[in-house]
Scaffold this motif. Structure first.
Motif, PDB file in Angstrom:
ATOM      1  N   LYS A  59       0.541   3.317  -9.215  1.00 38.74           N
ATOM      2  CA  LYS A  59      -0.467   2.920  -8.223  1.00 38.74           C
ATOM      3  C   LYS A  59       0.156   2.735  -6.840  1.00 38.74           C
ATOM      4  N   LEU A  60       1.357   2.159  -6.777  1.00 39.53           N
ATOM      5  CA  LEU A  60       2.047   1.974  -5.501  1.00 39.53           C
ATOM      6  C   LEU A  60       2.292   3.300  -4.788  1.00 39.53           C
ATOM      7  N   MET A  61       2.430   4.378  -5.560  1.00 37.79           N
ATOM      8  CA  MET A  61       2.657   5.705  -4.978  1.00 37.79           C
ATOM      9  C   MET A  61       1.354   6.478  -4.790  1.00 37.79           C
ATOM     10  N   GLY A  62       0.223   5.810  -5.037  1.00 35.64           N
ATOM     11  CA  GLY A  62      -1.064   6.484  -4.892  1.00 35.64           C
ATOM     12  C   GLY A  62      -1.396   7.372  -6.070  1.00 35.64           C
ATOM     13  N   SER A  84       1.404  14.607  -1.155  1.00 34.75           N
ATOM     14  CA  SER A  84       1.776  13.951   0.106  1.00 34.75           C
ATOM     15  C   SER A  84       2.699  12.759  -0.111  1.00 34.75           C
ATOM     16  N   ARG A  85       2.664  12.166  -1.299  1.00 37.85           N
ATOM     17  CA  ARG A  85       3.547  11.041  -1.604  1.00 37.85           C
ATOM     18  C   ARG A  85       4.770  11.467  -2.404  1.00 37.85           C
ATOM     19  N   ALA A  86       4.651  12.549  -3.163  1.00 37.65           N
ATOM     20  CA  ALA A  86       5.738  12.963  -4.057  1.00 37.65           C
ATOM     21  C   ALA A  86       6.792  13.805  -3.368  1.00 37.65           C
ATOM     22  N   TYR A  87       6.393  14.585  -2.361  1.00 33.58           N
ATOM     23  CA  TYR A  87       7.318  15.503  -1.734  1.00 33.58           C
ATOM     24  C   TYR A  87       7.580  15.078  -0.306  1.00 33.58           C
ATOM     25  N   GLU A  88       8.840  15.058   0.039  1.00 36.32           N
ATOM     26  CA  GLU A  88       9.224  14.728   1.411  1.00 36.32           C
ATOM     27  C   GLU A  88       9.262  16.021   2.211  1.00 36.32           C
TER      28      GLU A  88
END
Length: 111
Positions: A59-62, A84-88
């Motif tokens: 949840k913290l990572m969406g 958008s949250r998993a890949y830089e």
């Protein structure tokens, strides 16, 4: 995976990792003893934070963590995180950090 072998006495574990432009998805499936349904939706076993902690981190990572299990039928855990949250990525570098790691061309990693 350690828990699947140790606690569920699984003989077989499958791991699937999929990543695309929308999301990163990790699915782990085993043929172990399974988890009693009364422990799946709540906080898990008293004094244990495994499932609860995994859900909180997702949840913290969406993302979302889903767990399916039946006694004597194994367990399946699926984690999905938005790309958008998993890949830089950055505008100057179109290639994702994850893609670089898998290609073996990750020059920023230190041994």
């Amino acid at each position: 995976m350690r828990n699947a072998f140790r606690h569920a006495q699984a003989q077989r574990i499958e791991v699937e990792i999929r990543y695309d432009l929308r999301q990163l998805r990790l699915r782990v499936r085993d043929d172990g003893k399974g988890i009693d349904a009364k422990h799946l939706d709540g906080d898990g076993y008293a004094g244990h934070y495994g499932l609860r902690g995994m859900r909180e981190r997702a949840k913290l990572m969406g993302g979302k963590l889903a767990v399916w299990s039946e006694l004597d039928s194994g367990t399946e855990v699926e984690l999905s995180i938005p790309a958008s949250r998993a890949y830089e990525t950055s505008p100057a570098r179109r290639r994702s950090r994850l893609a670089e790691m898998f290609s073996g061309k990750d020059t920023d990693m230190k041994s």
